[in-house]
Design a protein around this motif. Sequence first.
Motif: not given
Length: 111
Positions: A5-14, A16-30, A46-50
């Motif tokens: 659901e997260l990947k589908n909602r933000f697939s286009y945005e991700f 662009y954003w995946k090139s940001t160091q450390g940006f590995e989202p696993i949950e949308l919190l707010a 977002f909650k990230l892997k780290r």
Amino acid sequence: MKNDELKNRFSYEFDYWKSTQGFEPIELLATYDNAVSYEMSCLHVFKLKRGYATVHESGCSCYCSGDAEIEIFPTLVALKESLKNTSRDEYSHGELARECLKQLMGKRDTK
């Protein structure tokens, strides 16, 4: 919001954003959107892997997801403190931070 659901909602945005160091989202919190006609103005947490991240999207009708401001935080406490400081802003970014803080009330760091 998690997983597919997260990947589908933000697939286009991700894309662009995946090139940001450390940006590995696993949950949308707010998330909060206060955009008006022909403008983009929203904040996602977002909650990230780290750690955690805020993504601030702001701009005119020609806004591109690559223009988003992404901040990474090691803990939820650090993220909330940043939102608290930003919430003092009387402009739209302050409102975004206040609304996301409300959504994060009661949430704690989890491993």
